[in-house]
Design a protein around this motif. Structure first.
Motif, mmCIF file in Angstrom:
data_model
loop_
_atom_site.group_PDB
_atom_site.id
_atom_site.type_symbol
_atom_site.label_atom_id
_atom_site.label_comp_id
_atom_site.label_asym_id
_atom_site.label_seq_id
_atom_site.Cartn_x
_atom_site.Cartn_y
_atom_site.Cartn_z
ATOM 1 N N ARG A 404 0.865 -1.198 0.000
ATOM 2 C CA ARG A 404 0.000 0.000 0.000
ATOM 3 C C ARG A 404 0.892 1.236 0.000
ATOM 4 N N VAL A 405 0.732 2.065 -1.008
ATOM 5 C CA VAL A 405 1.571 3.253 -1.161
ATOM 6 C C VAL A 405 0.687 4.480 -1.369
ATOM 7 N N LYS A 406 1.022 5.565 -0.657
ATOM 8 C CA LYS A 406 0.346 6.847 -0.866
ATOM 9 C C LYS A 406 1.305 7.774 -1.606
ATOM 10 N N LEU A 407 0.807 8.413 -2.644
ATOM 11 C CA LEU A 407 1.611 9.348 -3.433
ATOM 12 C C LEU A 407 0.974 10.738 -3.355
ATOM 13 N N TYR A 408 1.768 11.744 -2.990
ATOM 14 C CA TYR A 408 1.253 13.108 -2.867
ATOM 15 C C TYR A 408 1.729 13.972 -4.033
ATOM 16 N N PHE A 409 0.776 14.693 -4.623
ATOM 17 C CA PHE A 409 1.060 15.575 -5.750
ATOM 18 C C PHE A 409 0.443 16.954 -5.492
ATOM 19 N N MET A 410 0.813 17.915 -6.339
ATOM 20 C CA MET A 410 0.183 19.232 -6.326
ATOM 21 C C MET A 410 -0.328 19.558 -7.721
ATOM 22 N N LEU A 411 -1.455 20.234 -7.778
ATOM 23 C CA LEU A 411 -1.984 20.752 -9.031
ATOM 24 C C LEU A 411 -1.953 22.265 -8.995
ATOM 25 N N GLY A 412 -1.699 22.865 -10.163
ATOM 26 C CA GLY A 412 -1.673 24.322 -10.250
ATOM 27 C C GLY A 412 -0.283 24.914 -10.091
ATOM 28 N N LEU A 413 0.743 24.088 -10.174
ATOM 29 C CA LEU A 413 2.114 24.581 -10.051
ATOM 30 C C LEU A 413 2.484 25.473 -11.235
ATOM 31 N N PRO A 414 3.414 26.405 -11.062
ATOM 32 C CA PRO A 414 3.828 27.280 -12.165
ATOM 33 C C PRO A 414 4.305 26.478 -13.375
ATOM 34 N N THR A 415 3.927 26.911 -14.539
ATOM 35 C CA THR A 415 4.270 26.359 -15.867
ATOM 36 C C THR A 415 3.587 25.029 -16.162
ATOM 37 N N GLU A 416 2.644 24.593 -15.336
ATOM 38 C CA GLU A 416 1.997 23.284 -15.492
ATOM 39 C C GLU A 416 1.270 23.148 -16.836
ATOM 40 N N THR A 417 1.387 21.966 -17.470
ATOM 41 C CA THR A 417 0.721 21.657 -18.735
ATOM 42 C C THR A 417 -0.192 20.446 -18.558
ATOM 43 N N VAL A 418 -0.980 20.152 -19.574
ATOM 44 C CA VAL A 418 -1.852 18.971 -19.548
ATOM 45 C C VAL A 418 -1.018 17.708 -19.375
ATOM 46 N N GLU A 419 0.123 17.646 -20.040
ATOM 47 C CA GLU A 419 1.000 16.467 -19.929
ATOM 48 C C GLU A 419 1.480 16.274 -18.492
ATOM 49 N N ASP A 420 1.768 17.376 -17.816
ATOM 50 C CA ASP A 420 2.207 17.281 -16.411
ATOM 51 C C ASP A 420 1.092 16.706 -15.534
ATOM 52 N N MET A 421 -0.125 17.168 -15.785
ATOM 53 C CA MET A 421 -1.259 16.706 -14.979
ATOM 54 C C MET A 421 -1.566 15.236 -15.250
ATOM 55 N N GLU A 422 -1.608 14.859 -16.505
ATOM 56 C CA GLU A 422 -1.875 13.459 -16.844
ATOM 57 C C GLU A 422 -0.778 12.541 -16.319
ATOM 58 N N GLY A 423 0.409 13.120 -16.155
ATOM 59 C CA GLY A 423 1.534 12.347 -15.631
ATOM 60 C C GLY A 423 1.304 11.826 -14.224
ATOM 61 N N ILE A 424 0.392 12.471 -13.476
ATOM 62 C CA ILE A 424 0.065 11.990 -12.123
ATOM 63 C C ILE A 424 -0.542 10.596 -12.197
ATOM 64 N N ALA A 425 -1.491 10.416 -13.119
ATOM 65 C CA ALA A 425 -2.119 9.096 -13.296
ATOM 66 C C ALA A 425 -1.124 8.105 -13.883
ATOM 67 N N GLU A 426 -0.339 8.575 -14.817
ATOM 68 C CA GLU A 426 0.613 7.667 -15.477
ATOM 69 C C GLU A 426 1.689 7.189 -14.513
ATOM 70 N N LEU A 427 2.179 8.068 -13.663
ATOM 71 C CA LEU A 427 3.191 7.663 -12.685
ATOM 72 C C LEU A 427 2.584 6.701 -11.659
ATOM 73 N N SER A 428 1.368 6.957 -11.230
ATOM 74 C CA SER A 428 0.693 6.063 -10.281
ATOM 75 C C SER A 428 0.526 4.670 -10.898
ATOM 76 N N GLU A 429 0.181 4.635 -12.179
ATOM 77 C CA GLU A 429 0.051 3.359 -12.893
ATOM 78 C C GLU A 429 1.383 2.614 -12.936
ATOM 79 N N LYS A 430 2.448 3.341 -13.196
ATOM 80 C CA LYS A 430 3.774 2.701 -13.264
ATOM 81 C C LYS A 430 4.194 2.127 -11.916
ATOM 82 N N VAL A 431 3.831 2.820 -10.820
ATOM 83 C CA VAL A 431 4.131 2.310 -9.479
ATOM 84 C C VAL A 431 3.390 0.990 -9.252
ATOM 85 N N ALA A 432 2.124 0.934 -9.684
ATOM 86 C CA ALA A 432 1.351 -0.313 -9.550
ATOM 87 C C ALA A 432 1.968 -1.420 -10.402
ATOM 88 N N GLU A 433 2.426 -1.067 -11.605
ATOM 89 C CA GLU A 433 3.040 -2.057 -12.500
ATOM 90 C C GLU A 433 4.295 -2.673 -11.882
#
Length: 621
Positions: A404-433
């Motif tokens: 069981r792992v908890k991952l903490y992220f922030m949204l709304g950081l300076p220079t943030e793009t759609v790719e950065d936001m989607e990366g939250i789900a993608e990184l979480s998926e990779k941790v599960a993999e």
């Protein structure tokens, strides 16, 4: 024991009466007639939250070691008792003596979180103390604020007689001695405030005038009293082992939020994350020695009966003797059912050896904070983590038996793009993999990856203090985008995503970045029923929105407006140890996606090295 301030009838009619009766294990008792100073140590939240706060326990212990001072505890009454106290005109009281707090010399209020500001007015109001410092009489207590939010005290300036900027173990006794001196000679309240203003780290708001430009930005802030300093310098403990620690923490009758012994292993941080206020204002990093910690760990567990000890710091992995203290705790208390908790660990420095020792006692979820979903954005915020390191750390944790792992992220950081936001789900998926790459017979059931995102608030004394915040709608759009991305993940049944309240975050930004005009806003919302704003079930956003209109204030001015590099901030009169030039340089490095090395790798010239006698990481060892 003294008669309780509340009748049995009232205690039996409210939730958790143990919040108000005192008399806990290790509570200090003194004869109130034999002390010179009565100090009320106040945490403006419910008892369970306040009793979990380490700083309050440290100062309570420190003050009470002096025979001439009696320090007692004060907390916000919960809403049920609040109603009864108003109806029956019962004055707010301290737990130890059960005496009304208006009889005290000082009320020291911990400013830990901006959304507790209305509770501060509740404390004063129920305590029958005038809300405005300017309206207090000679017999009223001196109201003093301290803690992390005191690094921008201006939104609360109307309500406090003074603020203490920095760590409490340094000049508090000097302040108390000045008070006794003034009292002995029959001096006035104002004369004491003038004496206090001469002490390093003490800020008396009434001794300063603020002037504004037509656009609402600050033109200047100047002292109006010869005793006040143009710059107020934070105070800090230089050598940690010279500071006394708690030997006998007060043990609550009811379960506190942090129901464990807390052992502070170090202060400050070497990492330099650009969003982190604590990492800047608590610089430089200062460690306790291993022998000091061994001594206090033993005393704390012996004197409380707790079955868990937590090692407290901003980044536990960076403590040079982490393995030594963990090994000592495991060996010393083996077979005694004592669990060791290691918060604030970095995934790149998580020792498998340390982890395996801790897991022998009890396994729980591991918490890691990548903060951003993409490497580009992690470079912008100077997180210093690569995806490879994150996944390697997760793999080691899973091989050590965690699932069981908890991952903490922030949204709304300076220079943030759609790719950065989607990366939250993608990184979480990779941790599960990573978990499912482990042979099936070596897994510990199913994996659960819980990703949480808070919304970014640009705090004072960070390189991001010049950044704009997102609006409430923008925050929610970002959260929905990430949530939708999670639904497309192959391992979505192993993933869970949560996000913070957007409207609450906007107000946190206003209060964190506000000027003196915000005092009127806080008072207006309090008078219209706002209380316990940090509790979702009590938060009344509509009351806040109406108050902005009533007070003629615009929340966007404090949040979504990007600052110019030459703007004067409400907190610029404070010297927090990091120079404004350093923060500007780091802001520009962030825009350029340039990583700054941590303090162990290289001195980055933040100002801490020349602050308070040249204490910084490189010359401590």
């Amino acid at each position: 024991m003294k008669k309780l301030a509340l009748s049995d009838e009232i205690l039996l009619s409210i939730e958790k009466p143990a919040r108000y009766i005192g008399n806990e294990v290790n509570m200090v008792r003194k004869d109130t007639d034999s002390v010179d100073i009565r100090f009320g140590m106040c945490f403006p939240d419910v008892y369970e939250i306040g009793m979990s706060h380490l700083g309050m326990q440290i100062l309570y212990d420190m003050f009470n070691r002096r025979e001439d001072i009696y320090c007692e505890r004060i907390f916000s009454p919960w809403t049920d008792l609040d109603k009864i106290m108003r109806e029956k005109k019962i004055p707010l009281f301290a737990l130890e003596s059960q005496d009304p707090i208006k009889e005290f010399d000082f009320i020291g209020i911990t400013l830990q979180y901006e959304m507790c500001y209305t509770n501060i007015l509740q404390i004063l109001d129920l305590g029958q103390i005038p809300l405005h410092a300017s309206e207090r009489q000679e017999s009223d207590p001196i109201i003093i604020g301290g803690g992390p939010c005191a690094y921008n005290p201006e939104p609360l300036a109307e309500f406090f007689d003074m603020f203490y900027i920095g760590e409490g173990e340094t000049v508090y006794f000097q302040l108390m001695d000045r008070y006794k001196e003034n009292k002995k000679k029959g001096g006035s309240r104002r004369e004491f405030l003038e004496m206090a203003a001469e002490i390093e780290g003490i800020y008396v708001p009434s001794f300063y005038d603020v002037f504004y430009h037509e656009d609402g930005t600050i033109k200047s802030m100047t002292p109006n009293n010869p005793h006040a300093k143009a710059t107020v310098t934070k105070q800090l403990v230089v050598h940690m082992d010279d500071a006394t620690y708690i030997e006998k923490p007060v043990v609550p009758f009811i379960k506190a939020t942090q129901d464990r012994v807390v052992l502070e292993i170090q202060r400050g941080c070497i990492r330099g994350c650009r969003f982190c206020q604590a990492g800047n204002v608590y610089r430089p990093m200062r460690e306790h020695s291993l022998e000091y910690l061994k001594d206090y760990a033993y005393k704390l567990l012996k004197n409380t009966g707790h079955e868990e000890i937590s090692l407290s710091s901003l980044s536990s992995s960076d403590y040079s003797e982490l393995e030594g203290i963990v090994t000592f705790l495991i060996d010393e208390f083996k077979g005694k059912g004592v669990n060791v908790s290691l918060p604030s660990l970095r995934i790149d420095a998580f020792s498998l050896d340390v982890m395996s020792k801790v897991q022998d006692i009890r396994k729980s979820s591991l918490t890691f904070a990548p903060e951003a979903g993409s490497q580009r954005l992690r470079d912008v915020i100077n997180k210093g983590l690569t995806e490879e390191i994150i996944l390697k750390g997760a793999s080691e944790a899973f091989q050590g038996g965690w699932n069981r792992v908890k991952l903490y992220f922030m949204l709304g950081l300076p220079t943030e793009t759609v790719e950065d936001m989607e990366g939250i789900a993608e990184l979480s998926e990779k941790v599960a993999e990573v978990y499912y790459e482990i042979p099936k017979d070596q897994r510990n059931g199913k994996v659960q990856v819980i990703a949480s995102s808070s919304f970014f608030v640009p705090k004072p004394f960070t390189p991001f203090q010049w950044a704009r915040m997102s609006t409430k709608d923008e925050f929610l759009q970002k959260a929905y985008l990430v949530k939708d991305k999670f639904r497309t993940m192959l391992n979505q049944k192993s993933l869970k995503y949560n996000y913070h309240e957007a409207d609450l975050t906007v107000l946190e930004g206003v209060l964190a970045r506000g000027d003196r005009k915000i005092s009127a806003l806080i008072e207006e919302v309090y008078k219209n029923g706002a209380l316990y704003d940090s509790w979702s079930e009590h938060f009344k956003n509509d009351v806040w929105m109406k108050a902005f209109e009533t007070c003629g204030l615009d929340s966007d001015f404090y949040t979504i407006r990007e600052r110019s590099l030459d703007e004067i901030f409400p907190w610029d009169f404070i010297n927090a140890g990091v120079s404004k030039e350093f923060l500007k340089r780091e802001w520009q490095n962030a825009i350029g996606e340039k990583v700054t090395p941590n303090c162990r790798m290289q001195c980055i010239g933040c100002g801490a090295k020349s602050f308070k006698g040249g204490v910084c990481y490189e010359n401590q060892n």
